[in-house]
Design an enzyme around this catalytic site. Structure first.
Site, PDB file in Angstrom:
ATOM      1  N   GLU A 144      76.406  -2.300 -34.160  1.00  0.00           N
ATOM      2  CA  GLU A 144      77.788  -1.900 -34.431  1.00  0.00           C
ATOM      3  C   GLU A 144      78.693  -3.129 -34.330  1.00  0.00           C
ATOM      4  O   GLU A 144      79.165  -3.463 -33.217  1.00  0.00           O
ATOM      5  CB  GLU A 144      78.257  -0.876 -33.394  1.00  0.00           C
ATOM      6  CG  GLU A 144      77.582   0.465 -33.499  1.00  0.00           C
ATOM      7  CD  GLU A 144      78.548   1.589 -33.139  1.00  0.00           C
ATOM      8  OE1 GLU A 144      78.707   2.488 -33.962  1.00  0.00           O
ATOM      9  OE2 GLU A 144      79.157   1.542 -32.067  1.00  0.00           O
ATOM     10  N   SER A 185      82.433   2.493 -39.400  1.00  0.00           N
ATOM     11  CA  SER A 185      83.087   2.951 -40.629  1.00  0.00           C
ATOM     12  C   SER A 185      82.111   3.499 -41.679  1.00  0.00           C
ATOM     13  O   SER A 185      82.332   3.339 -42.883  1.00  0.00           O
ATOM     14  CB  SER A 185      83.947   1.830 -41.237  1.00  0.00           C
ATOM     15  OG  SER A 185      84.996   1.500 -40.364  1.00  0.00           O
ATOM     16  N   LYS A 235      83.066  10.847 -29.176  1.00  0.00           N
ATOM     17  CA  LYS A 235      84.018  10.167 -28.274  1.00  0.00           C
ATOM     18  C   LYS A 235      84.750  11.202 -27.403  1.00  0.00           C
ATOM     19  O   LYS A 235      84.168  12.206 -27.033  1.00  0.00           O
ATOM     20  CB  LYS A 235      84.974   9.303 -29.082  1.00  0.00           C
ATOM     21  CG  LYS A 235      84.221   8.386 -30.037  1.00  0.00           C
ATOM     22  CD  LYS A 235      85.040   7.276 -30.580  1.00  0.00           C
ATOM     23  CE  LYS A 235      84.190   6.473 -31.553  1.00  0.00           C
ATOM     24  NZ  LYS A 235      84.852   5.270 -32.013  1.00  0.00           N
ATOM     25  N   GLY A 252      85.997   1.890 -36.435  1.00  0.00           N
ATOM     26  CA  GLY A 252      87.333   2.471 -36.572  1.00  0.00           C
ATOM     27  C   GLY A 252      88.254   1.693 -37.485  1.00  0.00           C
ATOM     28  O   GLY A 252      89.475   1.836 -37.427  1.00  0.00           O
ATOM     29  N   HIS A 277      78.479   1.055 -25.583  1.00  0.00           N
ATOM     30  CA  HIS A 277      79.437   1.106 -26.693  1.00  0.00           C
ATOM     31  C   HIS A 277      80.582   0.133 -26.395  1.00  0.00           C
ATOM     32  O   HIS A 277      81.052   0.046 -25.253  1.00  0.00           O
ATOM     33  CB  HIS A 277      79.972   2.525 -26.876  1.00  0.00           C
ATOM     34  CG  HIS A 277      80.699   2.702 -28.175  1.00  0.00           C
ATOM     35  ND1 HIS A 277      81.974   2.209 -28.369  1.00  0.00           N
ATOM     36  CD2 HIS A 277      80.334   3.278 -29.344  1.00  0.00           C
ATOM     37  CE1 HIS A 277      82.363   2.482 -29.611  1.00  0.00           C
ATOM     38  NE2 HIS A 277      81.377   3.132 -30.226  1.00  0.00           N
ATOM     39  N   ASN A 323      78.913  10.339 -32.796  1.00  0.00           N
ATOM     40  CA  ASN A 323      79.574   9.935 -31.555  1.00  0.00           C
ATOM     41  C   ASN A 323      80.965  10.569 -31.561  1.00  0.00           C
ATOM     42  O   ASN A 323      81.867  10.071 -32.224  1.00  0.00           O
ATOM     43  CB  ASN A 323      79.672   8.395 -31.486  1.00  0.00           C
ATOM     44  CG  ASN A 323      80.433   7.934 -30.260  1.00  0.00           C
ATOM     45  OD1 ASN A 323      80.695   8.725 -29.355  1.00  0.00           O
ATOM     46  ND2 ASN A 323      80.773   6.648 -30.221  1.00  0.00           N
TER      47      ASN A 323
HETATM   48  C1  PEP Z   1      81.679   4.249 -33.290  1.00  0.00           C
HETATM   49  O1  PEP Z   1      82.682   4.118 -32.583  1.00  0.00           O
HETATM   50  O2  PEP Z   1      80.553   4.286 -32.768  1.00  0.00           O
HETATM   51  C2  PEP Z   1      81.836   4.335 -34.733  1.00  0.00           C
HETATM   52  C3  PEP Z   1      80.796   4.099 -35.486  1.00  0.00           C
HETATM   53  O3  PEP Z   1      83.095   4.684 -35.185  1.00  0.00           O
HETATM   54  P1  PEP Z   1      83.583   4.850 -36.718  1.00  0.00           P
HETATM   55  O4  PEP Z   1      82.479   5.511 -37.486  1.00  0.00           O
HETATM   56  O5  PEP Z   1      84.803   5.676 -36.603  1.00  0.00           O
HETATM   57  O6  PEP Z   1      83.871   3.456 -37.223  1.00  0.00           O
END
Ligand code: PEP
Length: 259
Positions: A168, A219, A11, A174, A97, A9
């Protein structure tokens, strides 16, 4: 163990030169993996879908967007329809999301309409579900995720066939605070069980399970990939920050390949 899926992803990051570089590296090192036992999906900003098609067509690597409009056409300034996505051969779209549902106040109903629209056009939804830290502290995580799934289930459980659900937890995105293997395994298993049991209750088939993948996101990095992806209920990962680095993302794909 089923074929793992690793979803990037990206973003709202990058530029043309960034994507050309990232795609070239992923393509050259991942070709052998993509065709065998790990599916790689790059979910990128809309303007770069044409580049993904150019780089990845016939490579075994898939691509997609991070959102879609619920409508097909009309006076919806700034929206992008599913048929526009299929013009660039997108196979996947992330929906729901938490960064979107928080910043743009997306309702579960809205997300359910997007899910249906994608399925109608053979684009695989990657549906994000997950609880806040306060909800987990209160022991409500399953209730919250169940409610997120229920709106979509009102269209019948078969709608989940061939789609991806990304568990998630919002507190893990993040934050460098990934869910523990036990938390990830429990929730991925709960999601599968809930969808299958709803299918049975609505008379939808005897023993046949709905073919869907449930992945973990939040993460994930090159250090915790092996631990999280070795769990049998976790079918893959959704990667945010680590997909910005070709090296780290490729390392994660290689680790998934080892499992
Ligand atoms: C996300 O925002 O979908 C995500 C998994 O971010 P990160 O891996 O940076 O935590």
């Amino acid at each position: 163990m089923s074929k793992k899926i690793i979803i990037a992803n990206l973003k709202m990051h990058g530029s043309s030169s960034f994507y050309e570089d990232l795609f070239a590296q992923v393509k050259s090192t991942q070709k052998h993996i993509a065709v065998s036992d790990v599916e790689i999906v790059m979910c990128i900003p809309y303007p770069y879908l044409f580049l993904a098609e150019k780089f990845f067509a016939h490579s075994g690597i898939s691509w997609g967007s991070q959102n879609v409009a619920k409508d097909l056409a009309g006076p919806f300034t700034g929206e992008v329809s599913v048929t526009m996505l299929t013009d660039f051969a997108s196979q996947y779209a992330i929906i729901g999301h938490s960064e979107r549902s928080t910043a743009y106040c997306e309702s579960d109903l809205n997300i359910a309409e997007k899910f249906k629209r994608l399925k109608e056009h053979n684009v695989r939804p990657i549906l994000c579900v997950g609880e806040t830290f306060i909800e987990r502290e209160a022991g409500m995580e399953k209730k919250v995720v169940q409610a997120q799934l229920e709106t979509i289930l009102s269209n019948g459980s078969e709608i989940f066939a061939d789609s991806v659900i990304a568990y998630e937890p919002i507190w893990a995105i993040g934050s460098d605070m990934a869910a523990s293997p036990e938390q990830a395994q429990n929730m991925c298993s709960f999601i599968k069980d809930f969808i299958h049991s709803e299918g049975k209750q609505s008379g939808n088939n005897d023993q046949k399970k709905i073919p869907l993948k449930v992945v973990y996101g939040g993460s994930v990095n090159e250090k915790n990939t092996l631990q999280l992806l070795s769990l049998d209920e976790v079918d893959g990962a959704l990667i945010g920050r680590c997909s910005l680095s070709a090296d780290k993302f490729i390392q994660i794909c290689n680790l998934a390949h080892q499992i």
